[in-house]
Design an enzyme around this catalytic site. Structure first.
Site, PDB file in Angstrom:
ATOM      1  CD  GLN A 118      -3.133   0.847   0.219  1.00  0.00           C
ATOM      2  OE1 GLN A 118      -3.610  -0.357   0.278  1.00  0.00           O
ATOM      3  NE2 GLN A 118      -3.450   1.972  -0.154  1.00  0.00           N
ATOM      4  CG  PHE A 119       1.999   3.473  -3.645  1.00  0.00           C
ATOM      5  CD1 PHE A 119       1.958   4.883  -3.886  1.00  0.00           C
ATOM      6  CD2 PHE A 119       1.126   2.488  -4.220  1.00  0.00           C
ATOM      7  CE1 PHE A 119       1.099   5.520  -4.783  1.00  0.00           C
ATOM      8  CE2 PHE A 119       0.165   3.266  -5.318  1.00  0.00           C
ATOM      9  CZ  PHE A 119       0.466   4.672  -5.561  1.00  0.00           C
ATOM     10  CB  THR A 120      -1.977   5.292  -0.798  1.00  0.00           C
ATOM     11  OG1 THR A 120      -2.413   4.145  -0.345  1.00  0.00           O
ATOM     12  CG2 THR A 120      -1.970   5.128  -2.539  1.00  0.00           C
TER      13      THR A 120
END
Length: 143
Positions: free
Chosen positions: A76-78
């Site tokens: 989950q890079f966000t």
């Protein structure tokens, strides 16, 4: 690394309509959304895996290690999005794939080595994540 952990009674990750990982309904488990930044390393991945495995957020103050709860790991890079200026988030704090993917894999592998039943999403894929948050319980883990 940032791990957003949700206690769930079921969860599923699909890619192009195919289920790639799941926690079956009526099974208490954890979904771990994993974000990686530039200075993260395998030591942090290991320490966070140990912390998550022993975290007492399940029923009766139990940990995943106490009850062999399944864990679904999803990149989950966000989690490293910055929204302080303007209306568009920036992703500069998120590590590039070459750094992040091996560390998400190391985190999942560390959990498995500790004894966890681990399933994962597909790094970089367009994933659909469905879950039933139990409680609701959501905790952010960082070192």
């Amino acid at each position: 690394m940032r791990i957003l952990v949700q206690r769930v009674t079921s969860a599923r990750v699909t890619v192009a309509g195919d289920t790639v990982g799941e926690i079956r309904p009526q099974t208490q488990g954890l979904v771990a959304l994993v974000g990686v930044t530039h200075d993260d390393d395998p030591v942090k991945a290991q320490r966070l895996a140990e912390k998550l495995w022993a975290l007492r957020i399940l029923d009766d103050e139990k940990s995943a290690s106490d009850v062999a709860a399944p864990i679904l790991v999803v990149s989950q890079f966000t989690l490293y999005g910055n929204t302080t200026k303007g209306r568009r988030p920036t992703w500069k704090a998120a590590a590039p794939r070459a750094v992040a993917e091996p560390l998400v894999d190391a985190f999942a592998a560390a959990l498995a080595t500790l004894g966890a039943q681990v399933q994962t999403g597909v790094f970089g894929a367009d994933m659909q994540v469905e879950l039933v948050n139990d409680g609701p319980v959501t905790v952010l883990l960082e070192l």
